[in-house]
Design a protein around this motif. Structure first.
Motif, PDB file in Angstrom:
ATOM      1  N   ALA A 100       3.737  25.834 -17.996  1.00  0.00           N
ATOM      2  CA  ALA A 100       2.554  24.781 -18.594  1.00  0.00           C
ATOM      3  C   ALA A 100       1.245  24.608 -17.514  1.00  0.00           C
ATOM      4  O   ALA A 100       0.339  24.415 -18.133  1.00  0.00           O
ATOM      5  CB  ALA A 100       3.182  23.272 -19.317  1.00  0.00           C
ATOM      6  N   ALA A 101       1.158  24.252 -16.168  1.00  0.00           N
ATOM      7  CA  ALA A 101       0.518  24.093 -15.142  1.00  0.00           C
ATOM      8  C   ALA A 101      -0.687  24.968 -15.569  1.00  0.00           C
ATOM      9  O   ALA A 101      -1.738  25.100 -14.953  1.00  0.00           O
ATOM     10  CB  ALA A 101       0.777  23.720 -14.231  1.00  0.00           C
ATOM     11  N   VAL A 102      -0.496  26.025 -15.703  1.00  0.00           N
ATOM     12  CA  VAL A 102      -1.195  27.385 -15.661  1.00  0.00           C
ATOM     13  C   VAL A 102      -1.244  27.789 -17.564  1.00  0.00           C
ATOM     14  O   VAL A 102      -1.920  28.699 -17.285  1.00  0.00           O
ATOM     15  CB  VAL A 102      -0.983  28.669 -14.508  1.00  0.00           C
ATOM     16  CG1 VAL A 102      -1.001  27.629 -12.892  1.00  0.00           C
ATOM     17  CG2 VAL A 102       0.096  29.066 -15.063  1.00  0.00           C
ATOM     18  N   ASP A 103      -0.429  27.506 -18.229  1.00  0.00           N
ATOM     19  CA  ASP A 103      -1.286  27.595 -19.759  1.00  0.00           C
ATOM     20  C   ASP A 103      -2.307  27.391 -20.178  1.00  0.00           C
ATOM     21  O   ASP A 103      -3.589  26.517 -19.054  1.00  0.00           O
ATOM     22  CB  ASP A 103      -0.458  26.845 -20.963  1.00  0.00           C
ATOM     23  CG  ASP A 103      -0.004  25.767 -20.769  1.00  0.00           C
ATOM     24  OD1 ASP A 103      -1.014  24.805 -20.625  1.00  0.00           O
ATOM     25  OD2 ASP A 103       1.694  25.433 -20.854  1.00  0.00           O
ATOM     26  N   ASP A 104      -2.530  27.913 -21.392  1.00  0.00           N
ATOM     27  CA  ASP A 104      -4.120  27.147 -22.383  1.00  0.00           C
ATOM     28  C   ASP A 104      -4.470  25.897 -22.653  1.00  0.00           C
ATOM     29  O   ASP A 104      -4.962  25.082 -23.459  1.00  0.00           O
ATOM     30  CB  ASP A 104      -4.659  27.772 -23.637  1.00  0.00           C
ATOM     31  CG  ASP A 104      -4.973  29.935 -22.025  1.00  0.00           C
ATOM     32  OD1 ASP A 104      -5.455  29.082 -21.457  1.00  0.00           O
ATOM     33  OD2 ASP A 104      -4.758  30.856 -23.162  1.00  0.00           O
ATOM     34  N   ASN A 105      -2.742  25.308 -22.686  1.00  0.00           N
ATOM     35  CA  ASN A 105      -2.536  24.088 -23.091  1.00  0.00           C
ATOM     36  C   ASN A 105      -3.484  23.040 -22.211  1.00  0.00           C
ATOM     37  O   ASN A 105      -2.779  22.492 -21.132  1.00  0.00           O
ATOM     38  CB  ASN A 105      -1.319  23.442 -23.649  1.00  0.00           C
ATOM     39  CG  ASN A 105      -0.985  22.233 -24.623  1.00  0.00           C
ATOM     40  OD1 ASN A 105      -1.809  21.552 -24.405  1.00  0.00           O
ATOM     41  ND2 ASN A 105       0.157  22.812 -25.540  1.00  0.00           N
ATOM     42  N   ALA A 106      -4.104  22.293 -22.360  1.00  0.00           N
ATOM     43  CA  ALA A 106      -4.484  20.843 -21.121  1.00  0.00           C
ATOM     44  C   ALA A 106      -3.513  19.487 -21.369  1.00  0.00           C
ATOM     45  O   ALA A 106      -3.646  18.736 -20.253  1.00  0.00           O
ATOM     46  CB  ALA A 106      -6.129  20.399 -22.494  1.00  0.00           C
ATOM     47  N   THR A 107      -2.444  19.614 -22.405  1.00  0.00           N
ATOM     48  CA  THR A 107      -2.103  18.636 -22.144  1.00  0.00           C
ATOM     49  C   THR A 107      -0.594  18.742 -22.054  1.00  0.00           C
ATOM     50  O   THR A 107       0.468  17.507 -21.645  1.00  0.00           O
ATOM     51  CB  THR A 107      -1.317  17.618 -23.300  1.00  0.00           C
ATOM     52  OG1 THR A 107      -1.661  18.692 -24.272  1.00  0.00           O
ATOM     53  CG2 THR A 107      -3.463  16.973 -23.774  1.00  0.00           C
ATOM     54  N   SER A 108       0.296  19.597 -22.298  1.00  0.00           N
ATOM     55  CA  SER A 108       1.427  20.520 -21.419  1.00  0.00           C
ATOM     56  C   SER A 108       1.300  20.198 -20.218  1.00  0.00           C
ATOM     57  O   SER A 108       0.689  20.325 -19.771  1.00  0.00           O
ATOM     58  CB  SER A 108       1.807  22.002 -21.509  1.00  0.00           C
ATOM     59  OG  SER A 108       0.818  22.745 -21.317  1.00  0.00           O
ATOM     60  N   ALA A 109       2.687  20.257 -19.162  1.00  0.00           N
ATOM     61  CA  ALA A 109       2.781  20.124 -18.099  1.00  0.00           C
ATOM     62  C   ALA A 109       4.282  19.913 -17.252  1.00  0.00           C
ATOM     63  O   ALA A 109       5.256  20.901 -18.270  1.00  0.00           O
ATOM     64  CB  ALA A 109       2.652  18.310 -17.647  1.00  0.00           C
ATOM     65  N   TRP A 110       4.219  20.378 -15.609  1.00  0.00           N
ATOM     66  CA  TRP A 110       4.699  20.718 -15.335  1.00  0.00           C
ATOM     67  C   TRP A 110       5.486  18.575 -14.753  1.00  0.00           C
ATOM     68  O   TRP A 110       4.459  18.411 -14.507  1.00  0.00           O
ATOM     69  CB  TRP A 110       4.597  21.462 -13.998  1.00  0.00           C
ATOM     70  CG  TRP A 110       5.947  21.627 -13.076  1.00  0.00           C
ATOM     71  CD1 TRP A 110       7.332  21.524 -12.714  1.00  0.00           C
ATOM     72  CD2 TRP A 110       6.057  21.496 -11.316  1.00  0.00           C
ATOM     73  NE1 TRP A 110       7.595  21.214 -12.207  1.00  0.00           N
ATOM     74  CE2 TRP A 110       6.853  21.189 -11.047  1.00  0.00           C
ATOM     75  CE3 TRP A 110       4.885  21.358 -10.898  1.00  0.00           C
ATOM     76  CZ2 TRP A 110       7.674  21.569  -9.638  1.00  0.00           C
ATOM     77  CZ3 TRP A 110       4.344  21.110  -9.544  1.00  0.00           C
ATOM     78  CH2 TRP A 110       5.778  21.012  -8.800  1.00  0.00           C
ATOM     79  N   ALA A 111       6.659  18.430 -14.620  1.00  0.00           N
ATOM     80  CA  ALA A 111       7.361  17.500 -14.291  1.00  0.00           C
ATOM     81  C   ALA A 111       8.659  17.485 -13.164  1.00  0.00           C
ATOM     82  O   ALA A 111       9.125  18.466 -13.828  1.00  0.00           O
ATOM     83  CB  ALA A 111       6.910  16.249 -15.319  1.00  0.00           C
ATOM     84  N   VAL A 112       8.975  16.499 -13.120  1.00  0.00           N
ATOM     85  CA  VAL A 112      10.336  16.065 -12.554  1.00  0.00           C
ATOM     86  C   VAL A 112      11.292  15.375 -12.600  1.00  0.00           C
ATOM     87  O   VAL A 112      12.821  14.952 -11.600  1.00  0.00           O
ATOM     88  CB  VAL A 112      10.052  16.570 -11.089  1.00  0.00           C
ATOM     89  CG1 VAL A 112       9.517  17.502 -10.280  1.00  0.00           C
ATOM     90  CG2 VAL A 112       9.342  15.190 -10.494  1.00  0.00           C
ATOM     91  N   ASP A 113      11.150  14.785 -13.906  1.00  0.00           N
ATOM     92  CA  ASP A 113      11.856  13.527 -14.036  1.00  0.00           C
ATOM     93  C   ASP A 113      13.114  14.039 -14.660  1.00  0.00           C
ATOM     94  O   ASP A 113      13.265  15.061 -15.011  1.00  0.00           O
ATOM     95  CB  ASP A 113      11.672  12.857 -15.977  1.00  0.00           C
ATOM     96  CG  ASP A 113      12.643  12.009 -16.116  1.00  0.00           C
ATOM     97  OD1 ASP A 113      14.090  11.301 -15.096  1.00  0.00           O
ATOM     98  OD2 ASP A 113      12.164  10.930 -17.299  1.00  0.00           O
ATOM     99  N   PRO A 114      14.837  13.981 -13.835  1.00  0.00           N
ATOM    100  CA  PRO A 114      15.312  12.203 -13.028  1.00  0.00           C
ATOM    101  C   PRO A 114      14.963  12.905 -11.375  1.00  0.00           C
ATOM    102  O   PRO A 114      15.646  11.681 -10.591  1.00  0.00           O
ATOM    103  CB  PRO A 114      16.021  11.808 -13.253  1.00  0.00           C
ATOM    104  CG  PRO A 114      17.255  13.400 -13.953  1.00  0.00           C
ATOM    105  CD  PRO A 114      15.968  14.825 -13.802  1.00  0.00           C
TER     106      PRO A 114
END
Length: 1024
Positions: A558-572
């Motif tokens: 998601a960090a390199v797609d075309d969606n400005a708000t999708s994301a990479w996260a690490v919870d939990p």
């Protein structure tokens, strides 16, 4: 005084006037709202009627009958026939009476009576306070902002300096308090009551000072102590008890309208507000000088910024109600309302003056012009509620840290000695062993970091390991830009590490409140370091993303797609290092060096930026994701013969090699294991008031939580500004109208604080030129009222001209002088009061004395008073053996709690029924003297509440020694625990008869019934 056994459960009524309310006149709580409504009515209709019918003869150059209606002040003043209007009562107002033809001469003169509709509007306007928006004939509308107080208006007794050289009328009396009281009693033909019996006295002292009853053992010890200092020793032990602060704090929290929620319809919680309550308890227990206690509450962040208690004290300014639903159009008015609440409470709490009454016009009775109101208000212009992290035990942490550092030094010394004496030799040996092998430092290289920028205003600090740490402001969304430089050719991959750090929440690796981050976009641009003109920056396409961990639904792709708000996260997986790698679609690299510009965007969630990123590049297409990285300096050093290396390269190689050495790793592990046991400061988040820090913000459309300037507001109306108000104080309590320069000083250059509150605090406590004398009078009067049920000034929060005069003015000034002379310590004043013969006298009612002094103003007896709500509940818990004495920390709304009642969470919309039923306040306004009602729900509570019942079972268990004691001993012990006395002969007989013939579980319930009846007795609920 003895109460009958099994007395009727309904309580004896004792009524007292509401706190701070003069019995002569009360100010409407909705005064400001009425004035606003009245002003609108005046502008809409009343002005036109008066302009057409009255102004010609009663304003400007022509003023008949000496009645000038040009301004509100002149109308109120009236003329030859008295005041023109009686504010709030049209029926008594001359203007209405004459206009309605109810009184002669009828007005308008030689004219017809006004229409009923016009008369009705005039009547309504007068009932709303008869406010004007402006005079009929133009006058200097700013003159009121320069008004000075005449010397004659400063002669009120409360404004005077403390009397000096006060004559002790009976110097042979042991306690000076008794000297003053006896002198007044004798002149009135009265004698004081004899001393109370010792059981009554010790119960009175315990309940009065610590809010808990004495145990039977404590009572017996006192009765057996025949030394002259027996009672004094009891008082000293109570003043030193930690329970003293818990009892005394409740009185103060009433005054300052403390609560842990914002109020109004939504009443959002303030979960970190309890620290102010803890400050008050700690301050009173340590006998913090009252002038310091006062200063810290107004300006602790300025006066003692490094003392956590001083910062906690500023929670006072944050204690009042605060709207959490504010539109843009309401913002300015709400801010003035908030400041008014602060200043109004300072006036009543510390000075016993209703300063808030000067918001819309000069105070009706006291010499407090509106000018003084706004100039005092301006001291708080930029103060806001905010949250800060505090170390609650700095001295304890410093001591532990010092001991730890001394112990840790042997680990660091061992490492340093190894690095100095053995590591170089071991590296040489290792390098020889690698002879003939190709040495490569790592597949990942750390680039050199050039410029870096946070679009959200965060602070970026380079770290020794090649990472950067973000701190300071944590914006809602963030974009970070980094310039990376490398000499590596054929770059095929970029790695981003998200590293932990002790300065991040939960050690990170993100900056969110749970330690997470959410990388929504990563972009890379490449350009040559040399000959930039020949090659503009090119965007590098990133493919094949991979990561050490991905939060469900938030993958690294998601960090390199075309969606400005999708994301990479690490919870939990918080508190762990994470990494992501991205392959370059085409290799990148320029002769002479390459500059990579990397942008990281965080648009997925509020405040979810990264905390400590580190970049690495590789000439391999898919190197090990977690392989160690090294610098280009190490790579270059390994490529050179040992004899040709520079000192810098040698040092870099040793630093790189060290983690690969088994002995070094062993020493390093020991050092790190010990470091993990390092003490940590006891840091908590606390609600305070300060300036220049982010405000606690809830559902407001205001551009800022404060106004840049405080203006003089005509009629209290934000739309009628008459200039900027500069800080000053009450003229009645200063040598002259502009004496504020003694206290008001410029803030240091570059300071985030204005130091205007410090000026206010210094004026407030100044006994030479400021308000200190009145401050001292007010607080000692509060202590007197606490111990005698009535102040020397009965209106404890109104020392103005409409308040009561002191019953014993010399005694009041003596106590105030003793407070100041003793360094503003309150405990010596408590001791002086409770060791007086007046305090120790009995409560017996003598009808002959009642006729001469029905209100006991001259203190010929100790009045019988019902206990505070909290003391009733705490005494029940204590008697039942259920009291949890844990101090401080967050409170609770659960009635299951057995801690002292002061630790209940004070939520304005969810009060504790057991306290409300006995008249505990709701935290909306300051209360200096609680009402004392007698209503049926009080009895129903004591008879039916499950927590009272549980305490009754607890008392039953104590009294019966777990069921082992006989009936007579059980009844006797129950009385001793609950009432601090043995039962009378009849009470014992009744109690034994009540328990006779009952065994096992039925007996336990029967004993509990008896114990619950004891809780219902007036003798338990009242103190003699």
């Amino acid at each position: 005084m003895r109460f009958s056994y099994l007395a009727p459960v309904l309580l004896v009524a004792t009524h007292a006037p509401a706190f701070g309310q003069s019995q002569k006149e009360a100010v409407d709580s909705d005064h400001a709202a009425k004035m606003v409504k009245g002003t609108e009515l005046f502008k809409a209709s009343v002005r036109n009627v008066l302009q057409a019918k009255c102004v010609k003869c009663h304003s400007g150059e022509r003023v008949e009958g000496e009645l000038d209606i040009n301004t509100r002040e002149s109308l109120l003043k009236g003329g030859a026939h008295g005041p023109g209007v009686v504010s709030g009562d049209h029926k008594k107002s001359l203007l209405y009476q004459l206009s309605a033809h109810l009184k002669e001469p009828h007005m308008p003169e030689n004219g017809r009576k006004l229409p009923d509709a016009d008369l009705q509007k005039i009547a309504e306007w007068i009932d709303l306070g008869a406010p004007y928006d402006k005079p009929f004939v133009a006058v200097d509308e700013t003159a009121w902002t320069r008004k000075t107080v005449a010397a004659a208006d400063k002669k009120h007794w409360a404004y005077q300096p403390l009397a000096r050289d006060i004559r002790n009328p009976k110097p042979d009396t042991r306690n000076p308090i008794d000297s003053f009281l006896l002198d007044t009693l004798e002149r009135a033909g009265l004698t004081p009551n004899p001393a109370a019996d010792r059981r009554t006295l010790i119960r009175r002292a315990y309940l009065g000072l610590v809010g808990l009853p004495p145990t039977p053992e404590q009572v017996d010890a006192f009765l057996k102590d025949n030394s002259p200092r027996a009672y004094e020793k009891v008082v000293d032990s109570l003043l030193a008890s930690p329970h003293f602060g818990e009892k005394q704090a409740r009185h103060w929290l009433d005054l300052v309208r403390f609560a842990e929620s914002h109020g109004f319809e939504h009443d959002y919680d303030r979960p970190t507000a309890y620290h102010y309550r803890d400050f008050v308890i700690k301050a009173l227990n340590s006998d913090l000088p009252f002038d310091t206690f006062t200063k810290w509450q107004l300006a602790g962040d300025e006066v003692a910024p490094n003392d956590p208690l001083a910062l906690m004290a500023t929670g006072y300014l944050a204690a009042g109600v605060h709207s959490t639903q504010i539109t843009k159009n309401e913002a300015e008015k709400h801010r003035y309302d908030e400041l008014d609440d602060i200043l109004g409470n300072i006036g009543t709490t510390f000075l016993g003056l209703t300063t808030g009454c000067a918001r819309c016009h000069d105070h009706k009775y006291d010499a407090i012009p509106a000018r003084d109101y706004y100039r005092m208000l301006s001291a708080f212009t930029t103060v806001v509620r905010t949250e800060v992290e505090l170390d609650l035990e700095p001295e304890k942490y410093a001591s532990q840290k010092k001991a730890f550092d001394a112990a840790h030094k042997r680990f660091t010394d061992a490492l340093e000695q190894f690095e100095r004496e053995q590591l170089p030799t071991r590296f040489v040996t290792w390098e020889k062993e690698q002879s003939g092998k190709t040495l490569s430092a790592a597949s990942w290289l750390l680039p050199r970091i050039g410029a870096s920028k946070s679009a959200g205003g965060a602070t970026i600090t380079a770290q020794p390991d090649g990472s950067v740490l973000l701190s300071g402001k944590n914006p809602t969304t963030e974009t970070l830009t980094f310039e990376l430089f490398t000499d590596l050719q054929g770059i095929k991959a970029l790695r981003l590490e998200a590293l932990t750090h002790s300065g991040l929440v939960k050690s990170g690796p993100g900056r969110a409140t749970n330690g997470n981050f959410a990388l929504s976009d990563l972009r890379v641009f490449a350009e040559p370091v040399e000959n930039k003109e020949s090659q503009p920056p090119i965007r590098v396409k990133l493919i094949g993303p991979r990561a050490t961990f991905e939060q469900k639904g938030l993958p690294v792709a998601a960090a390199v797609d075309d969606n400005a708000t999708s994301a990479w996260a690490v919870d939990p997986q918080f508190g762990k290092d994470h990494a992501a790698a991205f392959t370059f679609e085409k290799p990148v690299g320029f002769t002479g060096g390459t500059k990579l510009t990397v942008t990281l965007s965080f648009n997925n969630n509020t405040g979810h930026g990264i905390g400590r990123p580190r970049f690495a590049v590789s000439a391999s297409e898919k190197p090990d994701l977690t392989a160690p990285a090294t610098s280009e300096l190490v790579q270059a050093a390994l490529a050179r013969p040992a004899g040709e290396r520079t000192p810098e390269q040698t040092a870099a190689l040793l630093k790189w090699y060290a983690p690969q050495d088994a002995e070094y790793r062993k020493l390093q592990k020991a050092e790190r294991d010990h470091l993990a046991t390092a003490p940590r400061p006891n840091k908590v988040k606390a609600l305070v008031a300060s300036e220049g820090l982010p405000a606690v913000k809830l559902h407001t459309q205001a551009e800022a939580e404060f106004l840049k300037e405080t203006h003089f507001l005509r009629r209290g109306d934000p739309t009628q500004k008459n200039g900027v108000a500069q800080v000053s104080f009450l003229q009645t309590l200063m040598p002259d109208a502009e004496a504020q320069t003694k206290w008001v000083k410029p803030a240091p250059a570059g300071a985030r604080l204005s130091y205007q509150r410090t000026a206010f605090a210094n004026w407030l406590t100044d006994t030479e030129s400021g308000a200190g004398n009145l401050l001292a009078r007010v607080v000692v009067n509060r202590l007197w009222a606490q111990h005698f049920g009535r102040g020397l000034v009965a209106t404890v929060s109104d020392f103005g001209v409409r308040g009561d005069a002191p019953s014993h003015p010399e005694l009041l000034d003596y106590l105030a002088s003793e407070l100041v002379r003793g360094g503003w310590k309150l405990k010596p004043i408590h001791k002086l009061i409770v060791t007086s013969a007046a305090y120790q006298q009995s409560s017996v009612r003598d009808e002959a004395k009642v006729k001469l002094d029905p209100e006991n103003k001259l203190v010929w007896r100790q009045p019988v008073r019902r206990l505070q709500a909290e003391v009733i509940r705490d005494s029940i818990l204590a008697a039942g053996g259920r009291l949890n004495t844990t101090m401080y920390g967050p409170g609770t709304l659960s009635e299951e709690s057995t801690r002292r009642s002061v630790y209940f969470t004070m939520k304005r919309s969810k009060l504790i029924p057991a306290l409300v039923v006995f008249d505990a306040p709701d935290g909306t306004v300051g209360v200096g003297d609680r009402p004392n009602t007698t209503v049926a729900p009080q009895s129903l509570h004591l008879m039916n509440n499950p927590h009272v019942r549980a305490a009754a079972y607890g008392l039953a268990k104590r009294a019966s020694d777990g069921g082992k004691a006989g009936d007579s001993d059980t009844v006797t012990r129950a009385y001793q625990i609950a009432l601090c006395r043995a039962p009378t002969k009849d009470e014992l007989a009744d109690g034994v008869a009540f328990l006779k013939g009952v065994n096992n579980a039925d007996r336990e319930a029967k004993i509990a019934d008896l114990c619950q009846v004891l809780f219902c007795l007036n003798e338990f609920l009242y103190v003699e």
